[in-house]
Design an enzyme around this catalytic site. Sequence first.
Site, PDB file in Angstrom:
ATOM      1  N   ASN A 201       0.862  -1.173   0.000  1.00  0.00           N
ATOM      2  CA  ASN A 201       0.000   0.000   0.000  1.00  0.00           C
ATOM      3  C   ASN A 201       0.906   1.233   0.000  1.00  0.00           C
ATOM      4  O   ASN A 201       2.142   1.113  -0.004  1.00  0.00           O
ATOM      5  CB  ASN A 201      -0.969  -0.008   1.183  1.00  0.00           C
ATOM      6  N   LYS A 203       1.553   3.441   2.283  1.00  0.00           N
ATOM      7  CA  LYS A 203       2.376   3.536   3.487  1.00  0.00           C
ATOM      8  C   LYS A 203       3.580   2.604   3.395  1.00  0.00           C
ATOM      9  O   LYS A 203       4.708   2.984   3.756  1.00  0.00           O
ATOM     10  CB  LYS A 203       1.527   3.181   4.715  1.00  0.00           C
ATOM     11  N   ASP A 271      -4.949  -8.993   2.080  1.00  0.00           N
ATOM     12  CA  ASP A 271      -4.977 -10.437   1.830  1.00  0.00           C
ATOM     13  C   ASP A 271      -5.919 -10.772   0.681  1.00  0.00           C
ATOM     14  O   ASP A 271      -5.636 -11.643  -0.147  1.00  0.00           O
ATOM     15  CB  ASP A 271      -5.427 -11.189   3.091  1.00  0.00           C
TER      16      ASP A 271
END
Length: 473
Positions: A201, A203, A271
């Site tokens: 992601n 971040k 996930d």
Amino acid sequence: MNKLLSDLNFSKANVLIVGDMMLDRYYYGSVSRISPEAPVPVINVKSESYTLGGAGNVVNNIKGLTADCTIIGAAKKDDDAGMRLYNLFNGIQAKSFFIDADMPTISKLRVIGSKQQIARLDFEDIHPFSEDVNNKIKSIYENELEKHNIIIISDYGKGLCSKEICSFIIDKANSQNKKVLIDPKGSNWDKYSNAYLVTPNVKELSEVCGCEIENEDEPVIKYGTMIREKYNLTYLIITRSEKGITIIGKDHIQTIPTQAMEVFDVSGAGDTVISSIAVFLGLHFNIDDAVYLANAAAGVVVGKLGTAPITLSELHYSLNGFRSSKIVSYNHIADIIKREKSFNKKIVFTNGCFDIIHRGHVTYLKHAKELGDILVLGLNSDDSVRRLKGPARPVNNEQDRAVVLEALECVDYIVFFEEDTPLNLIKNIMPDILVKGGDYKEEDVVGKEYACRVKIIDFVQGYSTTSTINKLK
């Protein structure tokens, strides 16, 4: 696209997962006051549940898409969390290789009060795995590799996915021209070098770059391209929350926009993304289509409470423009009902084929809902209907029947069942009230021993699917 999914044999997408195993625990309760000892809410715990966490949630998502998979991981076999993990994998018929770890099984406890997550407690003692454990992982992986199409490294930073293990997995897979997909953790990506794709992601991308990256196209593409080249990745797949997912390849950059959705809980969404991409790449979809479908799948799971996987039925409905949390999987309805009961909800259950829905069906379901707070509808699968009604039925397939039923305000949850009777489903739910139509006698109702009471509701005269079909003929 949706029709194409209906024609696929998902069992051909055989995925091998290597990653950190952990147990997700949930305590559900109600909040009515603040503690006099500290400014914190007091939760009156009503129920608890356990689900597969970490790499286990990847398995749950793949099984939810009806694909086959195998997981290799390490957990303490003889502690409570390890034994629960083992039983959960068996419960979803997932092939698992449990290597006995030299540390306690990791677990995360989430406390839910009044449908909000109040706190999370992590139980873990992280340190590098022993040489013996690493050697066992390598040996099992080598034996299993040729049986699988796609490999996932599910790295939660809990010790298993070391540079030694990741490099070994990638090198062996590349030697057989098999794709390795990685859900990353931390800033040391040397261990991911030469993988097919990595799915950070924003971040996580910032962490590996060593600077904060704004979630805008220009910086994401700039830094994403740099990282893809640095670690020799075929693709970098960056998940960007409300901005969608950006695909970065050597000569290919594409952003798949997020579908409008109500975000309830983002637990496990990563996930779902990597699981879905793996399944569709295993079925020989191109990267753009695989990511498009993964994006749609993630849009479904963020509307659920807690770590919950995607199911193939939910993905079908999402692609048709339906955004609903009413259609739930057989494997997860028991936990959902436990949670509803913890909020003192009265559970009503009924079942049927509901083929060519008419006024009689709607009236029946409205009366059933009036008996309690939550109405769960067990819906016969197409195969089940054919066995009960003959080869010409159902007229409408299970997906179409479910879409119509979910539009009824009185229906709260819909669960497909494959058997001729809903006995096992009723046993899992343990409803307060079991409802059947007027052609039943109470003593003949299947599953009555698992309900607090049985209620027979009279049919509306002159309405039936059979009579409707006869009129059409």
